[in-house]
Design a protein around this motif. Sequence first.
Motif, PDB file in Angstrom:
ATOM      1  N   ARG A  59       0.837  -1.193   0.000  1.00 11.51           N
ATOM      2  CA  ARG A  59       0.000   0.000   0.000  1.00 11.51           C
ATOM      3  C   ARG A  59       0.879   1.253   0.000  1.00 11.51           C
ATOM      4  O   ARG A  59       2.040   1.202   0.426  1.00 11.51           O
ATOM      5  CB  ARG A  59      -0.928  -0.004   1.223  1.00 11.51           C
ATOM      6  N   PRO A  60       0.350   2.395  -0.446  1.00 10.58           N
ATOM      7  CA  PRO A  60       1.168   3.613  -0.513  1.00 10.58           C
ATOM      8  C   PRO A  60       1.762   3.981   0.835  1.00 10.58           C
ATOM      9  O   PRO A  60       1.077   3.941   1.864  1.00 10.58           O
ATOM     10  CB  PRO A  60       0.166   4.682  -0.987  1.00 10.58           C
ATOM     11  N   ALA A  61       3.043   4.331   0.833  1.00 13.58           N
ATOM     12  CA  ALA A  61       3.735   4.794   2.044  1.00 13.58           C
ATOM     13  C   ALA A  61       4.004   6.285   1.884  1.00 13.58           C
ATOM     14  O   ALA A  61       4.811   6.692   1.048  1.00 13.58           O
ATOM     15  CB  ALA A  61       5.044   4.028   2.230  1.00 13.58           C
ATOM     16  N   LEU A  62       3.317   7.099   2.661  1.00 16.35           N
ATOM     17  CA  LEU A  62       3.425   8.554   2.540  1.00 16.35           C
ATOM     18  C   LEU A  62       4.601   9.048   3.378  1.00 16.35           C
ATOM     19  O   LEU A  62       4.459   9.816   4.334  1.00 16.35           O
ATOM     20  CB  LEU A  62       2.112   9.222   2.980  1.00 16.35           C
ATOM     21  N   ARG A  63       5.799   8.629   2.975  1.00 16.74           N
ATOM     22  CA  ARG A  63       6.979   8.868   3.815  1.00 16.74           C
ATOM     23  C   ARG A  63       8.201   9.236   2.966  1.00 16.74           C
ATOM     24  O   ARG A  63       9.317   8.813   3.254  1.00 16.74           O
ATOM     25  CB  ARG A  63       7.283   7.611   4.644  1.00 16.74           C
ATOM     26  N   GLN A  77      15.322  12.566  -5.138  1.00 17.29           N
ATOM     27  CA  GLN A  77      14.702  13.777  -4.616  1.00 17.29           C
ATOM     28  C   GLN A  77      13.198  13.597  -4.514  1.00 17.29           C
ATOM     29  O   GLN A  77      12.636  12.611  -4.991  1.00 17.29           O
ATOM     30  CB  GLN A  77      15.040  14.976  -5.509  1.00 17.29           C
ATOM     31  N   THR A  78      12.541  14.568  -3.872  1.00 18.04           N
ATOM     32  CA  THR A  78      11.090  14.479  -3.691  1.00 18.04           C
ATOM     33  C   THR A  78      10.363  14.702  -4.996  1.00 18.04           C
ATOM     34  O   THR A  78      10.903  15.247  -5.964  1.00 18.04           O
ATOM     35  CB  THR A  78      10.590  15.524  -2.676  1.00 18.04           C
ATOM     36  N   GLU A  79       9.116  14.284  -5.009  1.00 13.99           N
ATOM     37  CA  GLU A  79       8.185  14.600  -6.088  1.00 13.99           C
ATOM     38  C   GLU A  79       6.888  15.103  -5.463  1.00 13.99           C
ATOM     39  O   GLU A  79       6.808  15.293  -4.250  1.00 13.99           O
ATOM     40  CB  GLU A  79       7.966  13.380  -6.986  1.00 13.99           C
ATOM     41  N   LEU A  80       5.863  15.280  -6.295  1.00 14.00           N
ATOM     42  CA  LEU A  80       4.630  15.928  -5.853  1.00 14.00           C
ATOM     43  C   LEU A  80       3.988  15.244  -4.654  1.00 14.00           C
ATOM     44  O   LEU A  80       3.620  15.891  -3.673  1.00 14.00           O
ATOM     45  CB  LEU A  80       3.644  15.980  -7.031  1.00 14.00           C
ATOM     46  N   GLY A  81       3.819  13.923  -4.703  1.00  9.65           N
ATOM     47  CA  GLY A  81       3.128  13.210  -3.642  1.00  9.65           C
ATOM     48  C   GLY A  81       4.074  12.708  -2.570  1.00  9.65           C
ATOM     49  O   GLY A  81       5.244  12.398  -2.834  1.00  9.65           O
ATOM     50  N   LEU A  82       3.562  12.590  -1.351  1.00 13.40           N
ATOM     51  CA  LEU A  82       4.359  12.026  -0.265  1.00 13.40           C
ATOM     52  C   LEU A  82       4.728  10.575  -0.521  1.00 13.40           C
ATOM     53  O   LEU A  82       5.624  10.037   0.135  1.00 13.40           O
ATOM     54  CB  LEU A  82       3.584  12.136   1.048  1.00 13.40           C
ATOM     55  N   PHE A  83       4.062   9.922  -1.473  1.00 16.10           N
ATOM     56  CA  PHE A  83       4.381   8.536  -1.826  1.00 16.10           C
ATOM     57  C   PHE A  83       5.249   8.459  -3.088  1.00 16.10           C
ATOM     58  O   PHE A  83       5.365   7.399  -3.691  1.00 16.10           O
ATOM     59  CB  PHE A  83       3.091   7.720  -2.017  1.00 16.10           C
ATOM     60  N   ALA A 142      -1.687  14.771   1.183  1.00 19.62           N
ATOM     61  CA  ALA A 142      -0.675  13.864   0.629  1.00 19.62           C
ATOM     62  C   ALA A 142       0.347  14.583  -0.243  1.00 19.62           C
ATOM     63  O   ALA A 142       1.201  13.946  -0.857  1.00 19.62           O
ATOM     64  CB  ALA A 142      -1.353  12.759  -0.181  1.00 19.62           C
ATOM     65  N   ILE A 143       0.282  15.922  -0.309  1.00 19.50           N
ATOM     66  CA  ILE A 143       1.256  16.695  -1.086  1.00 19.50           C
ATOM     67  C   ILE A 143       2.559  16.814  -0.306  1.00 19.50           C
ATOM     68  O   ILE A 143       2.556  17.060   0.903  1.00 19.50           O
ATOM     69  CB  ILE A 143       0.709  18.096  -1.422  1.00 19.50           C
ATOM     70  N   SER A 144       3.680  16.661  -0.982  1.00 20.60           N
ATOM     71  CA  SER A 144       4.987  16.851  -0.337  1.00 20.60           C
ATOM     72  C   SER A 144       5.096  18.261   0.226  1.00 20.60           C
ATOM     73  O   SER A 144       4.517  19.212  -0.324  1.00 20.60           O
ATOM     74  CB  SER A 144       6.110  16.615  -1.356  1.00 20.60           C
ATOM     75  N   PRO A 145       5.840  18.430   1.325  1.00 19.51           N
ATOM     76  CA  PRO A 145       5.873  19.729   2.008  1.00 19.51           C
ATOM     77  C   PRO A 145       6.606  20.831   1.267  1.00 19.51           C
ATOM     78  O   PRO A 145       6.517  21.996   1.652  1.00 19.51           O
ATOM     79  CB  PRO A 145       6.559  19.408   3.339  1.00 19.51           C
ATOM     80  N   ASN A 146       7.366  20.529   0.222  1.00 19.19           N
ATOM     81  CA  ASN A 146       8.024  21.575  -0.561  1.00 19.19           C
ATOM     82  C   ASN A 146       6.979  22.610  -0.999  1.00 19.19           C
ATOM     83  O   ASN A 146       5.992  22.256  -1.642  1.00 19.19           O
ATOM     84  CB  ASN A 146       8.694  20.946  -1.788  1.00 19.19           C
ATOM     85  N   PRO A 147       7.156  23.898  -0.672  1.00 21.64           N
ATOM     86  CA  PRO A 147       6.126  24.901  -0.990  1.00 21.64           C
ATOM     87  C   PRO A 147       5.760  24.965  -2.465  1.00 21.64           C
ATOM     88  O   PRO A 147       4.642  25.356  -2.811  1.00 21.64           O
ATOM     89  CB  PRO A 147       6.769  26.214  -0.529  1.00 21.64           C
TER      90      PRO A 147
END
Length: 491
Positions: A59-63, A77-83, A142-147
């Motif tokens: 299942r999706p891991a929002l981490r 690097q990060t992308e749009l979603g926390l998953f 579920a959006i990554s914290p990057n503004p």
Amino acid sequence: MGRDVEDREFTREDRTRYRAKVRRCLDVLARMLTTHDFSVNVPHIGIEIEFNLVDDDGRPALRNQEALDAIADEDFQTELGLFNVEINVPPRPLTGDGLAVLEEDLRGDLNGAQGKAATIGTHLLMIGILPTLDESHMTTEAISPNPRYKLLSDEILKARGEDIAISIDGVDRLETTTDTIMPEAACTSTQLHLQVEPDDFAPAWNASQAIAGVQLALGANSPLLLGRQLWHETRIALFDQSTDTRSDELKAQGVRPRVWFGEKWITSVFDLFEENVKYFPALLPIVEDEDPVAEVEAGRIPSLAELNLHNGTIYRWNRPIYDVSDGFPHLRVENRVLPAGPTVVDTLANAALYYGLVRALVRAERPLWSQLSFQAAQENFYAGAREGIDAQLFWPGLGTVPATELVLRRLLPMAHDGLRGAGVEDALRERLLGVVEQRCLTGRNGATWLIEEFGHRRKSGQDRAEALRATTKAYQERMHANEPVHSWGHD
């Protein structure tokens, strides 16, 4: 998703200043294309891949930030979603063993990242759309914290003036609305970069557009979304709709979409940047201090930051890239057609087909785009997305034929010639394009395997949620084994 920006409110003055600066950058680019040296002694290729993060149950891991801290590799690097996370594999020359080095680097990075992420109970999955996503993963939480991501979502919704409607027909039907661009995070892709000379940019972009339907037909890997079986490459329809800034009225007026196949063949890279400026209002009107005119007149190479930021918010399936490396400007085609996965070897096989075909088409005596209408190329694109490896595609001299027949009869020999002409090692060329050939002969790609596996589990008595989870776990096991998808069986 592009470079980081700070959270902020934009004013009318910001937008006016930004428009003027983007046009100033465009004028400078036009000047540079006639006065500056964009040549490259050894053209490079590169790959970016977006991954989903899953937990031990598939299942999706929002981490993603925790996973990135564990991975501790600047290539991720990060992308749009926390998953979501993304990897940028360092570019390599295409010649010789360049594709093999890319494959080795990608496999090594993936293995290393997977081992570290597993220590916190997360796993990397390379797939177009994660089957176990549900509506709870499509929210602003579920959006990554990057503004940048929330800002972009807010600006797209503001430009649209209403919630985004998602409507996709397939074996099942999906109808939903959203007040965020988070459905875009479900779309994880492979992006292939091709460095080109300015004179070769238009032929390379035109060639990329012409074969986009073929890429989708053979590489489809996204048939399941929110528990429904939709297109073989549902990612195309979902991305089209989830970042659409147009209301129904604007669509009826013919306003161009920001996720755009395009509307005509081009004669210069300038055509695409000029379209960006002419047709699309700014989403992130951030003005930098650099004066591109002053930079050029001082003998320096400008970053053209505003032009590039604007370009990054227009989601062409084949995007032009202007960049500066080691003090020299260069141009790239960014091919954004393919989904992620299913395996590293499949990814490199897709890359070999793309690079080989583009090189062959660029050097053909008669340009393909003088025989193929742009509308036919677009129709092929959507046919490949809807029907996958079973698609019927139009090709000059053949008419409408099965995609597999087109590839086996006409395109594989061209791709072999293109890679051979680029100096790719024979054994490497034959191995990677052999994967494509077997995909055509077996009729199996990621989408067909996922559809069959999900159907098999439903028939065995599993409910929809359990079948999706079990299909994801079975896919995960095979992805990490790195055997090409045409050889996959079912549990």
